[in-house]
Design a protein around this motif. Structure first.
Motif, PDB file in Angstrom:
ATOM      1  N   THR A   1      -2.872  66.083  42.896  1.00 26.54           N
ATOM      2  CA  THR A   1      -2.343  67.138  42.035  1.00 26.54           C
ATOM      3  C   THR A   1      -0.964  66.796  41.471  1.00 26.54           C
ATOM      4  N   ALA A   2      -0.366  65.706  41.933  1.00 27.05           N
ATOM      5  CA  ALA A   2       0.940  65.297  41.402  1.00 27.05           C
ATOM      6  C   ALA A   2       0.774  64.722  40.001  1.00 27.05           C
ATOM      7  N   SER A   3       1.762  64.969  39.147  1.00 25.77           N
ATOM      8  CA  SER A   3       1.737  64.391  37.806  1.00 25.77           C
ATOM      9  C   SER A   3       2.045  62.900  37.881  1.00 25.77           C
ATOM     10  N   GLN A   4       1.686  62.202  36.829  1.00 19.47           N
ATOM     11  CA  GLN A   4       2.024  60.783  36.779  1.00 19.47           C
ATOM     12  C   GLN A   4       3.535  60.588  36.873  1.00 19.47           C
ATOM     13  N   GLU A   5       4.281  61.461  36.232  1.00 23.47           N
ATOM     14  CA  GLU A   5       5.741  61.376  36.280  1.00 23.47           C
ATOM     15  C   GLU A   5       6.247  61.522  37.709  1.00 23.47           C
ATOM     16  N   GLU A   6       5.645  62.439  38.474  1.00 30.28           N
ATOM     17  CA  GLU A   6       6.067  62.653  39.853  1.00 30.28           C
ATOM     18  C   GLU A   6       5.735  61.447  40.719  1.00 30.28           C
ATOM     19  N   LEU A   7       4.570  60.865  40.515  1.00 31.35           N
ATOM     20  CA  LEU A   7       4.199  59.675  41.280  1.00 31.35           C
ATOM     21  C   LEU A   7       5.128  58.504  40.979  1.00 31.35           C
ATOM     22  N   GLU A   8       5.552  58.402  39.740  1.00 35.38           N
ATOM     23  CA  GLU A   8       6.435  57.306  39.337  1.00 35.38           C
ATOM     24  C   GLU A   8       7.805  57.387  40.010  1.00 35.38           C
ATOM     25  N   LYS A   9       8.188  58.569  40.457  1.00 36.98           N
ATOM     26  CA  LYS A   9       9.499  58.740  41.087  1.00 36.98           C
ATOM     27  C   LYS A   9       9.543  58.156  42.500  1.00 36.98           C
ATOM     28  N   ILE A  10       8.385  57.963  43.119  1.00 37.22           N
ATOM     29  CA  ILE A  10       8.346  57.561  44.524  1.00 37.22           C
ATOM     30  C   ILE A  10       8.518  56.049  44.634  1.00 37.22           C
ATOM     31  N   ARG A  11       9.618  55.642  45.219  1.00 36.30           N
ATOM     32  CA  ARG A  11       9.879  54.211  45.390  1.00 36.30           C
ATOM     33  C   ARG A  11       9.143  53.660  46.588  1.00 36.30           C
ATOM     34  N   LEU A  12       8.944  54.520  47.593  1.00 31.43           N
ATOM     35  CA  LEU A  12       8.378  54.051  48.851  1.00 31.43           C
ATOM     36  C   LEU A  12       7.891  55.254  49.641  1.00 31.43           C
ATOM     37  N   TYR A  13       6.715  55.129  50.262  1.00 30.13           N
ATOM     38  CA  TYR A  13       6.217  56.173  51.166  1.00 30.13           C
ATOM     39  C   TYR A  13       6.076  55.571  52.564  1.00 30.13           C
ATOM     40  N   LEU A  14       6.627  56.275  53.565  1.00 25.91           N
ATOM     41  CA  LEU A  14       6.531  55.832  54.951  1.00 25.91           C
ATOM     42  C   LEU A  14       5.877  56.914  55.792  1.00 25.91           C
ATOM     43  N   ASN A  15       4.963  56.513  56.683  1.00 27.02           N
ATOM     44  CA  ASN A  15       4.129  57.447  57.436  1.00 27.02           C
ATOM     45  C   ASN A  15       4.285  57.233  58.937  1.00 27.02           C
ATOM     46  N   PHE A  16       4.240  58.351  59.686  1.00 25.24           N
ATOM     47  CA  PHE A  16       4.453  58.274  61.123  1.00 25.24           C
ATOM     48  C   PHE A  16       3.450  59.172  61.828  1.00 25.24           C
ATOM     49  N   ASP A  17       2.471  58.552  62.473  1.00 27.78           N
ATOM     50  CA  ASP A  17       1.343  59.258  63.072  1.00 27.78           C
ATOM     51  C   ASP A  17       1.102  58.688  64.463  1.00 27.78           C
ATOM     52  N   MET A  18       1.414  59.474  65.508  1.00 24.22           N
ATOM     53  CA  MET A  18       1.287  59.068  66.906  1.00 24.22           C
ATOM     54  C   MET A  18       2.359  58.027  67.250  1.00 24.22           C
ATOM     55  N   ILE A  19       3.526  58.488  67.617  1.00 23.30           N
ATOM     56  CA  ILE A  19       4.625  57.568  67.924  1.00 23.30           C
ATOM     57  C   ILE A  19       5.061  57.672  69.388  1.00 23.30           C
TER      58      ILE A  19
END
Length: 501
Positions: A324-342
């Motif tokens: 549902t994010a716009s292309q413009e919004e996706l372009e703003k993300i330089r990096l995504y980091l995820n943390f699941d079960m630490i």
């Protein structure tokens, strides 16, 4: 917004949030975020206090879980939201509502020629009782042509591989099978699998479907090919399907460059079997505590945090945000980091294999550098670390699919720890990283508290480094358009044990 029926829980959440809030009057003048200073603010005691709150939500209900749409999960969402909003004017905090079909209950059994047999039930498997001959399916059961006329009215025996478990069950149903058994394609059992939500609560997208080990499936396949007949009895009863409303929580720093964002995420929900304090209370808690402490500092790059809902139903919260994010919004993300079960009790300290050097699947530009950042950090504080497969098994999967650089940490789930890992981290070889994975024992008492603190500080290090500068990252790669995405198409990118065969 969260419905008024949960007003009483909001009061509880506000009280807990205020008890843990940072006193803004003591903040003083803020300086650019610094790794050492931010990490010094992360205390195990505070992490465990959050864990007590989440476990308290679950244990106050008969179900003792934080499944999406449940009272306890709505309390979890409220708690996260209120903790953030009571920090003052430091974050833009939003709730992103969406609906999902939830599966609860489900008793099952599998007998082969009258003998009880070990099996696992796939989430979203429909109810039914079938006693029919077992018929092997050709290849991997991902194409209609793999199903011969012999499966009509019978139980299809299908190998894991290449396409989603749900696609295999749908194919079996379309071919006329009355049930399906999917056997592993590597040693061991298939655990915690999901077919994915059906098209509606009343839909009959699938046949009753269970999973078995490679050894069992191979033995039955060879016996049938040798001329034997095998009768399978699959019983599934008590499964309930209902549409539930839920929310993602997203918070972004007021300060920093909002056209160049570093994005940190974790899922807030549990499975139905238990309270999910490691999976994934641990990742959610670490991000919440870091977000609280970050308000003492300034950032050059905006830092965004997300607590995804419905991860356990197939990454649906992060999928919803990305689609549902716009292309413009996706372009703003330089990096995504995820943390699941630490905080797995028999842990390894894993950084996602962003450069592909260990498992052969590399991420978009910036993923390799993020893996290196974590390995170098752990080494700098005297800790060993290893690489985890970059499979898209958790909420970074949808971000990978659009070409956004990804990274993250975990401590392992149901797979068995190796002798080599024991040399690096201690623990016990041949035992799952978390024997309580997707179970009732996923509680505070079974967290590895040292790993919990190690990883929370490692995440804080990444927040500080990327909140200050992206200079260690290469130029950003292209982000794809939203139109290319369709979770129902059976994408082969996701190789997670529980989502894709």
């Amino acid at each position: 917004m969260i419905t008024s029926s949960f007003a009483v829980f909001a009061i509880l959440a506000v009280s807990a949030a205020n008890a843990l809030a940072v006193n803004e009057s003591n903040l003083g003048r803020r300086h650019l975020v610094d790794s050492k200073k931010l990490r010094s603010q992360i205390k195990l005691e505070a992490l465990l206090e959050h864990a007590k709150v989440l476990q308290g939500f679950a244990f106050a209900t008969p179900e003792r879980n934080r499944l999406i749409g449940s009272v306890a999960h709505n309390q979890t969402v409220q708690y996260i939201h209120d903790t953030l909003t009571h920090l003052g004017d430091h974050y833009d905090v939003t709730l992103q509502p969406f609906s999902v079909i939830a599966h609860t209950g489900g008793n099952y059994s599998l007998t082969i020629d009258g003998a009880p047999t070990n099996a696992s039930l796939f989430e979203y498997s429909p109810n039914g009782s079938i006693t029919e001959l077992l018929v092997p399916v050709a290849n991997l059961g991902c194409e209609a042509g793999d199903y011969s006329d012999a499966v009509v009215g019978k139980v299809a025996l299908i190998s894991r591989g290449d396409c989603m478990f749900g696609e295999k069950s749908k194919m079996a149903r379309a071919a006329g099978a009355t049930g399906a058994i999917i056997h592993n394609n590597v040693e061991g059992e298939i655990s915690s699998g999901t077919l994915g939500p059906p098209s509606s609560p009343a839909a009959t997208d699938y046949v009753p479907t269970v999973g078995v080990s490679l050894a069992a499936g191979t033995a039955w396949r060879q016996a049938i090919e040798g001329g034997a007949t095998i009768t399978a009895n699959i019983v599934v009863e008590g499964s309930v399907f209902e549409e539930r409303s839920t929310n993602n929580v997203v918070a972004e720093t007021k300060g920093g460059n909002h056209s160049d964002v570093v994005f940190f995420g974790a899922h807030s929900d549990s499975v139905s079997a238990g309270p999910g304090i490691n999976d994934n209370g641990s990742g959610s808690i670490a991000l919440l505590e870091i977000a609280k402490r970050l308000i003492r500092f300034d950032v050059n790059n905006a830092v965004r945090f997300a607590w995804w809902s419905a991860e356990e139903q197939g990454l649906l919260g992060s999928e919803h945000w990305v689609t549902t994010a716009s292309q413009e919004e996706l372009e703003k993300i330089r990096l995504y980091l995820n943390f699941d079960m630490i905080a797995s009790p028999n842990y390894a300290l894993n950084a996602y294999d962003g450069d592909g050097s260990t498992f052969g699947i590399a991420g978009p530009p910036g993923s390799a550098e993020t893996e290196k950042l974590f390995h170098e950090y752990f080494a700098s504080v005297g800790l060993n670390s290893t690489a985890a497969e970059f499979s898209g098994r958790s909420d970074y999967g949808p971000f990978l699919d659009v070409g956004i650089a990804c990274g993250g940490l975990d401590t392992g789930a149901e797979k068995l720890k190796t002798e080599e890992e024991v040399q690096l981290f201690g623990g016990e070889a041949g035992v799952a990283y978390d024997v309580n994975y997707h179970g009732a024992g996923d509680t505070i008492d079974n967290l590895a508290q040292d790993a919990f603190e190690y990883n929370a500080k490692a995440i804080a290090h990444a927040v500080a480094v990327y909140g200050a500068s992206f200079k260690i990252l290469p130029p950003k790669g292209p982000v794809q358009t939203v139109a290319r995405r369709n979770i129902d198409a059976g994408r082969k990118v996701w190789k997670g044990d529980w989502l894709i065969a």
